[in-house]
Design a protein around this motif. Structure first.
Motif, PDB file in Angstrom:
ATOM      1  N   GLY A  58       0.935  -1.039  -0.099  1.00  0.00           N
ATOM      2  CA  GLY A  58       0.079   0.207   0.022  1.00  0.00           C
ATOM      3  C   GLY A  58       0.652   1.351   0.076  1.00  0.00           C
ATOM      4  N   MET A  59       2.117   1.266  -0.096  1.00  0.00           N
ATOM      5  CA  MET A  59       2.883   2.412  -0.253  1.00  0.00           C
ATOM      6  C   MET A  59       3.103   2.904  -1.418  1.00  0.00           C
ATOM      7  N   ASP A  60       3.525   4.150  -1.976  1.00  0.00           N
ATOM      8  CA  ASP A  60       3.854   4.604  -3.113  1.00  0.00           C
ATOM      9  C   ASP A  60       4.807   5.394  -3.040  1.00  0.00           C
ATOM     10  N   ALA A  61       6.060   5.142  -2.117  1.00  0.00           N
ATOM     11  CA  ALA A  61       6.959   5.807  -2.022  1.00  0.00           C
ATOM     12  C   ALA A  61       8.054   5.922  -3.181  1.00  0.00           C
ATOM     13  N   VAL A  62       8.563   7.094  -3.393  1.00  0.00           N
ATOM     14  CA  VAL A  62       9.505   7.108  -4.741  1.00  0.00           C
ATOM     15  C   VAL A  62      11.006   7.708  -4.112  1.00  0.00           C
ATOM     16  N   LYS A  63      12.078   7.104  -4.177  1.00  0.00           N
ATOM     17  CA  LYS A  63      13.258   7.579  -3.667  1.00  0.00           C
ATOM     18  C   LYS A  63      14.186   7.839  -4.954  1.00  0.00           C
ATOM     19  N   ILE A  64      14.484   9.200  -4.982  1.00  0.00           N
ATOM     20  CA  ILE A  64      15.708   9.816  -5.936  1.00  0.00           C
ATOM     21  C   ILE A  64      16.613  10.161  -5.201  1.00  0.00           C
ATOM     22  N   GLY A  65      17.825   9.545  -5.502  1.00  0.00           N
ATOM     23  CA  GLY A  65      18.946   9.972  -4.431  1.00  0.00           C
ATOM     24  C   GLY A  65      18.802   9.604  -3.146  1.00  0.00           C
ATOM     25  N   ASN A  66      19.051  10.802  -2.308  1.00  0.00           N
ATOM     26  CA  ASN A  66      18.844  10.686  -0.979  1.00  0.00           C
ATOM     27  C   ASN A  66      17.581  11.211  -0.505  1.00  0.00           C
TER      28      ASN A  66
END
Length: 305
Positions: free
Chosen positions: A127-135
């Motif tokens: 259920g998470m929609d996290a997006v990680k770009i770099g830090n």
């Protein structure tokens, strides 16, 4: 005894997401982010950000001696699991409970081979929609951790301990009495969503609406449903609709980790998804053409790096 100390290994999207939430609700020294010296130096110099806020983490190397953690959460990618298992040796004690938030259906068994299945609760992150770009990590929906014993119908002392801790931490969770089914359901979702979004170079929005991409996704998921029958899990249309409902809640602009990997020219977890489906299909003489097509396309993209 109640859970007081937590160790997390893996500062990808889930590690930052969970770590940031817990860091605001427990003493800094009681939450340990385990990483080697080079990674810690990088994290401390660049800082990690969650929805624009700097994360205040307590870092610890694998070599440091300490009291074992009450709860360990693995949030590494699958190809880093074996190294992570070795890195957590000083964190594991007799009473330690272990959760693995990794994708796929095998990480609990792999961890249990080293530390014992008696310490493991089966777990999925959903259920998470996290997006990680770099830090920098951004998300709209934190999702939740679902956990339970491998044996259906059992609510154990370990489950109750984690439930009490997550209640205290205001951490979204669900205690599940049939985790094998939930693990296979999440695997089915990953096989469909992660690979389709990666191949179509899109986002959640494209597979939330009718069209070729959504059809491809559902076809890949149905191949997992067929294999689940052989394994006695018997995923059905209700399971499919449950996970499609979860998908519908995610931010349309969000992207799964596999799409983010290909954008960054990193090698993906394709072997964990269609790779697993194809091998299982070959073993049981079940055709998996959609997953074969997705696998071939993703491997081709990776071959161009």
């Amino acid at each position: 005894m109640e859970i007081r100390t937590v160790s997390i290994i893996g500062l990808g999207a889930l590690g930052i997401l969970f770590g940031n939430h817990l860091s605001k609700r427990m003493p800094k020294a009681d939450l340990r982010i385990i990483a080697d010296r080079d990674r810690i130096k990088k994290y401390e110099s660049n800082h990690m950000y969650c929805n624009g806020e700097p994360c205040e983490f307590n870092y610890m190397t694998p070599e440091e001696l300490c009291e074992p953690a009450d709860l360990i959460i693995f949030t590494v990618k699958y190809d880093g699991l074996n190294d992570a298992i070795q890195a957590m040796k000083n964190q594991v004690g007799e009473q330690t409970i272990i959760l693995s938030a990794l994708n796929g259906i095998t990480s609990e068994t792999v961890i249990g081979e080293t530390y014992g299945m008696d310490k493991i609760l089966h777990c999925v992150a959903q259920g998470m929609d996290a997006v990680k770009i770099g830090n920098k990590l951004t998300y709209e929906h934190m999702g939740m951790l679902c956990f339970g014993e491998g044996q259906p119908g059992v609510i154990s002392t370990k489950v109750n301990k984690v439930t009490e801790f997550f209640e205290k931490m205001e951490f979204p969770y669900q205690a599940v009495i049939d985790m094998n089914r939930r693990l296979w359901g999440k695997f089915m979702l990953n096989v469909g969503v992660n690979q389709t979004v990666a191949v179509y170079e899109s986002n959640y929005g494209q597979i939330q609406k009718e069209g070729q991409a959504r059809d491809t996704m559902i076809s890949a998921m149905r191949e997992v449903m067929v294999l689940s029958e052989i394994k006695g899990i018997n995923l059905n249309e209700d399971d499919l609709n449950y996970w499609l409902d979860i998908l519908s809640t995610l931010s349309p602009g969000g992207k799964p980790s596999m799409r983010q990997d290909l954008e960054a020219k990193r090698y993906s977890e394709v072997e964990l998804f269609s790779g697993t489906v194809i091998k299982m299909g070959e073993k049981y003489c079940i055709p998996t053409p959609v997953n074969q097509q997705l696998y071939d396309k993703i491997k081709f993209v990776e071959s161009q790096y």
